[in-house]
Motif scaffolding. Structure first.
Motif, mmCIF file in Angstrom:
data_model
loop_
_atom_site.group_PDB
_atom_site.id
_atom_site.type_symbol
_atom_site.label_atom_id
_atom_site.label_comp_id
_atom_site.label_asym_id
_atom_site.label_seq_id
_atom_site.Cartn_x
_atom_site.Cartn_y
_atom_site.Cartn_z
ATOM 1 N N VAL A 1 -12.003 -1.774 -10.957
ATOM 2 C CA VAL A 1 -13.658 -1.059 -11.054
ATOM 3 C C VAL A 1 -13.583 0.324 -10.921
ATOM 4 O O VAL A 1 -13.593 0.900 -9.830
ATOM 5 C CB VAL A 1 -14.370 -2.037 -10.266
ATOM 6 C CG1 VAL A 1 -15.850 -1.564 -10.129
ATOM 7 C CG2 VAL A 1 -14.266 -3.414 -10.272
ATOM 8 N N LYS B 1 -16.322 2.356 -11.699
ATOM 9 C CA LYS B 1 -17.648 2.932 -11.508
ATOM 10 C C LYS B 1 -17.500 4.080 -10.599
ATOM 11 O O LYS B 1 -16.932 3.864 -9.762
ATOM 12 C CB LYS B 1 -18.825 1.673 -11.195
ATOM 13 C CG LYS B 1 -18.470 1.236 -9.917
ATOM 14 C CD LYS B 1 -19.228 0.115 -9.596
ATOM 15 C CE LYS B 1 -18.959 -0.410 -8.294
ATOM 16 N NZ LYS B 1 -19.788 -1.568 -8.083
ATOM 17 N N ILE C 1 -19.652 -5.294 -15.427
ATOM 18 C CA ILE C 1 -19.695 -6.485 -13.999
ATOM 19 C C ILE C 1 -21.124 -6.362 -13.601
ATOM 20 O O ILE C 1 -21.298 -6.958 -12.679
ATOM 21 C CB ILE C 1 -18.610 -5.725 -13.262
ATOM 22 C CG1 ILE C 1 -18.820 -4.473 -12.713
ATOM 23 C CG2 ILE C 1 -17.231 -6.093 -13.958
ATOM 24 C CD1 ILE C 1 -17.886 -4.227 -11.711
ATOM 25 N N MET D 1 -18.652 -16.228 -12.698
ATOM 26 C CA MET D 1 -18.423 -14.864 -11.816
ATOM 27 C C MET D 1 -19.404 -15.064 -10.641
ATOM 28 O O MET D 1 -20.424 -15.565 -10.783
ATOM 29 C CB MET D 1 -18.764 -13.924 -12.557
ATOM 30 C CG MET D 1 -18.443 -12.260 -11.587
ATOM 31 S SD MET D 1 -20.082 -11.815 -10.919
ATOM 32 C CE MET D 1 -20.317 -10.348 -11.221
ATOM 33 N N MET E 1 -20.440 -13.422 -6.517
ATOM 34 C CA MET E 1 -20.118 -12.457 -5.077
ATOM 35 C C MET E 1 -20.466 -13.256 -3.915
ATOM 36 O O MET E 1 -21.415 -13.988 -3.835
ATOM 37 C CB MET E 1 -20.860 -11.215 -5.231
ATOM 38 C CG MET E 1 -20.198 -10.193 -6.313
ATOM 39 S SD MET E 1 -21.274 -8.701 -6.093
ATOM 40 C CE MET E 1 -22.431 -9.405 -7.742
ATOM 41 N N MET F 1 -13.689 -8.995 -4.147
ATOM 42 C CA MET F 1 -13.622 -7.498 -4.311
ATOM 43 C C MET F 1 -12.767 -6.925 -3.369
ATOM 44 O O MET F 1 -11.937 -7.727 -2.590
ATOM 45 C CB MET F 1 -15.161 -7.256 -4.343
ATOM 46 C CG MET F 1 -16.057 -7.754 -5.167
ATOM 47 S SD MET F 1 -17.636 -7.470 -4.541
ATOM 48 C CE MET F 1 -18.152 -6.045 -4.560
ATOM 49 N N SER F 2 -12.880 -5.443 -3.111
ATOM 50 C CA SER F 2 -11.761 -5.001 -2.254
ATOM 51 C C SER F 2 -11.841 -5.812 -0.895
ATOM 52 O O SER F 2 -10.735 -5.796 -0.207
ATOM 53 C CB SER F 2 -12.152 -3.530 -2.011
ATOM 54 O OG SER F 2 -11.905 -2.845 -3.320
ATOM 55 N N HIS F 3 -12.843 -5.920 -0.233
ATOM 56 C CA HIS F 3 -12.904 -6.410 1.193
ATOM 57 C C HIS F 3 -12.631 -8.066 1.408
ATOM 58 O O HIS F 3 -12.455 -8.502 2.317
ATOM 59 C CB HIS F 3 -14.132 -6.133 2.039
ATOM 60 C CG HIS F 3 -15.326 -6.838 1.198
ATOM 61 N ND1 HIS F 3 -15.917 -6.298 0.052
ATOM 62 C CD2 HIS F 3 -15.970 -7.824 1.823
ATOM 63 C CE1 HIS F 3 -16.816 -7.212 -0.284
ATOM 64 N NE2 HIS F 3 -17.114 -8.140 0.821
ATOM 65 N N ARG G 1 -11.943 -8.274 -8.851
ATOM 66 C CA ARG G 1 -12.732 -7.036 -9.209
ATOM 67 C C ARG G 1 -12.488 -5.960 -8.282
ATOM 68 O O ARG G 1 -13.509 -6.279 -7.347
ATOM 69 C CB ARG G 1 -14.009 -7.132 -9.716
ATOM 70 C CG ARG G 1 -14.293 -8.227 -10.570
ATOM 71 C CD ARG G 1 -15.648 -8.452 -10.859
ATOM 72 N NE ARG G 1 -16.381 -8.450 -9.456
ATOM 73 C CZ ARG G 1 -16.810 -9.798 -9.027
ATOM 74 N NH1 ARG G 1 -16.406 -11.192 -9.630
ATOM 75 N NH2 ARG G 1 -17.300 -9.860 -7.770
ATOM 76 N N ILE G 2 -11.548 -5.003 -8.314
ATOM 77 C CA ILE G 2 -11.379 -3.950 -7.108
ATOM 78 C C ILE G 2 -11.620 -2.615 -7.816
ATOM 79 O O ILE G 2 -10.948 -2.069 -8.353
ATOM 80 C CB ILE G 2 -9.757 -4.144 -6.841
ATOM 81 C CG1 ILE G 2 -9.370 -5.431 -6.650
ATOM 82 C CG2 ILE G 2 -9.437 -3.325 -5.625
ATOM 83 C CD1 ILE G 2 -10.007 -6.392 -5.501
ATOM 84 N N GLY G 3 -12.327 -1.989 -6.685
ATOM 85 C CA GLY G 3 -12.728 -0.743 -7.001
ATOM 86 C C GLY G 3 -12.343 0.199 -5.897
ATOM 87 O O GLY G 3 -11.445 1.005 -6.211
ATOM 88 N N THR G 4 -12.990 0.075 -4.719
ATOM 89 C CA THR G 4 -12.566 0.950 -3.401
ATOM 90 C C THR G 4 -10.952 0.872 -3.190
ATOM 91 O O THR G 4 -10.317 2.081 -2.947
ATOM 92 C CB THR G 4 -13.364 0.593 -2.399
ATOM 93 O OG1 THR G 4 -14.594 0.274 -2.496
ATOM 94 C CG2 THR G 4 -13.052 1.592 -1.290
ATOM 95 N N ARG H 1 -16.516 5.414 -3.240
ATOM 96 C CA ARG H 1 -17.357 5.964 -4.169
ATOM 97 C C ARG H 1 -18.275 6.918 -3.537
ATOM 98 O O ARG H 1 -18.703 6.828 -2.570
ATOM 99 C CB ARG H 1 -18.087 4.848 -5.062
ATOM 100 C CG ARG H 1 -17.459 3.846 -6.134
ATOM 101 C CD ARG H 1 -18.142 2.873 -6.435
ATOM 102 N NE ARG H 1 -18.627 1.680 -5.312
ATOM 103 C CZ ARG H 1 -17.803 0.816 -5.374
ATOM 104 N NH1 ARG H 1 -16.805 0.637 -5.768
ATOM 105 N NH2 ARG H 1 -18.444 -0.213 -4.452
HETATM 106 C C1 LIG Z 1 -18.565 -2.282 -7.354
HETATM 107 C C2 LIG Z 1 -18.143 -3.853 -7.619
HETATM 108 C C3 LIG Z 1 -17.139 -4.251 -7.458
HETATM 109 C C4 LIG Z 1 -15.892 -3.674 -6.798
HETATM 110 O O1 LIG Z 1 -16.291 -3.350 -5.432
HETATM 111 P P1 LIG Z 1 -15.182 -2.798 -4.249
HETATM 112 O O2 LIG Z 1 -15.920 -3.295 -3.045
HETATM 113 O O3 LIG Z 1 -15.185 -1.075 -4.496
HETATM 114 O O4 LIG Z 1 -13.921 -3.306 -4.633
HETATM 115 C C5 LIG Z 1 -16.894 -5.466 -7.867
HETATM 116 N N1 LIG Z 1 -17.727 -6.320 -8.459
HETATM 117 C C6 LIG Z 1 -18.931 -5.846 -8.916
HETATM 118 C C7 LIG Z 1 -20.044 -6.899 -9.427
HETATM 119 C C8 LIG Z 1 -19.357 -4.593 -8.357
HETATM 120 O O5 LIG Z 1 -20.410 -4.248 -8.729
#
Ligand SMILES: *Cc1c(COP(=O)(O)O)cnc(C)c1O
Length: 222
Positions: free
Chosen positions: A24, A26, A68, A152, A154, A196-198, A212-215, A221
């Motif tokens: 991820v 963004k 996403i 999908m 969260m 996600m990350s956590h 879906r991994i960003g951080t 960010r």
């Molecule tokens: C931003 C986002 C993520 C990634 O989040 P992190 O906590 O940074 O891993 C995953 N899924 C969705 C829908 C997001 O908006």
């Protein structure tokens, strides 16, 4: 090796076979995506159209871009020509518009049904009852150019692991039930996008197929 490549390598070694990684990106610049790309990553997730379009222009053609974030109906046309997977199919109105744009581009667009299970009202998605009503109604059968590929969701933003687990179990059971009842003959219906990350370790234990991994890849960010 840079820090981003290291993070990707570390996460990939933890992933069971059959679990895909969406990086991820963004809020992170094209250079960061390039480093991940050079480390072999090909799937990137973005949540804002105005950010995705210029990045796509600057980066290699063989990236699979996933959308996403919440998608406004009037913006679907901008990503319809190239998007690889939309995770955020969160209303019938949006789904119809995705199909309409897909027809216009002569493409099949792959899309997930977003399920709302978290306690935060700010998160979008069908409730379980709404999703069951929509899919059992069969109204989507007339949509020729959208392809449902799974679900999908969260989990709530909480430290409560029991609750997170319960929510992931719900997402996975909705996926399993839809697959069994409506998509048993569709090999494309194979994605359960959660984690996600956590919370991705928990998602793995609840049988996610796509995290879906960003951080944890790109850092915080800003
Ligand atoms: C931003 C986002 C993520 C990634 O989040 P992190 O906590 O940074 O891993 C995953 N899924 C969705 C829908 C997001 O908006």
């Amino acid at each position: 090796m840079g820090i981003i490549s290291e993070h990707i390598k570390d996460i990939k070694t933890e992933l069971p076979v059959g679990v895909d990684l969406v990086a991820v990106s963004k809020f992170h610049p094209a250079d960061a995506i390039r480093e991940a790309y050079d480390a072999g990553q090909r799937i990137f997730g973005e949540s804002r159209i105005q950010e995705l379009l210029p990045k796509k222009e600057q980066l290699p053609e063989d990236i699979a871009w996933h959308f996403i974030g919440h998608l406004q109906t009037n913006k679907v046309k901008f990503i319809a020509p190239f998007i690889s997977l939309i995770h955020s199919g969160d209303s019938e109105k949006l789904i119809k518009e995705i199909d309409r744009c897909a027809v216009n581009c002569g493409r099949i667009i792959r899309c997930l049904l977003q399920l709302h299970v978290a306690e935060e009202a700010t998160k979008s998605g069908f409730t379980e009852a709404e999703l069951n009503e929509y899919i059992s109604s069969g109204r989507w059968h007339t949509l020729a150019n959208i392809r449902f590929c799974g679900v999908m969701g969260m989990a709530s933003l909480t430290e409560n692991k029991v609750q997170i687990n319960r929510e992931f179990e719900t997402i996975r059971s909705v996926f399993d039930k839809l697959k069994h009842d409506y998509f048993a003959s569709s090999p494309d219906f194979s994605v359960c996008s959660m984690g996600m990350s956590h919370d991705y370790h928990q998602a793995i234990s609840c049988r996610t197929t796509m995290i879906r991994i960003g951080t944890d890849i790109f850092g915080e960010r800003i």
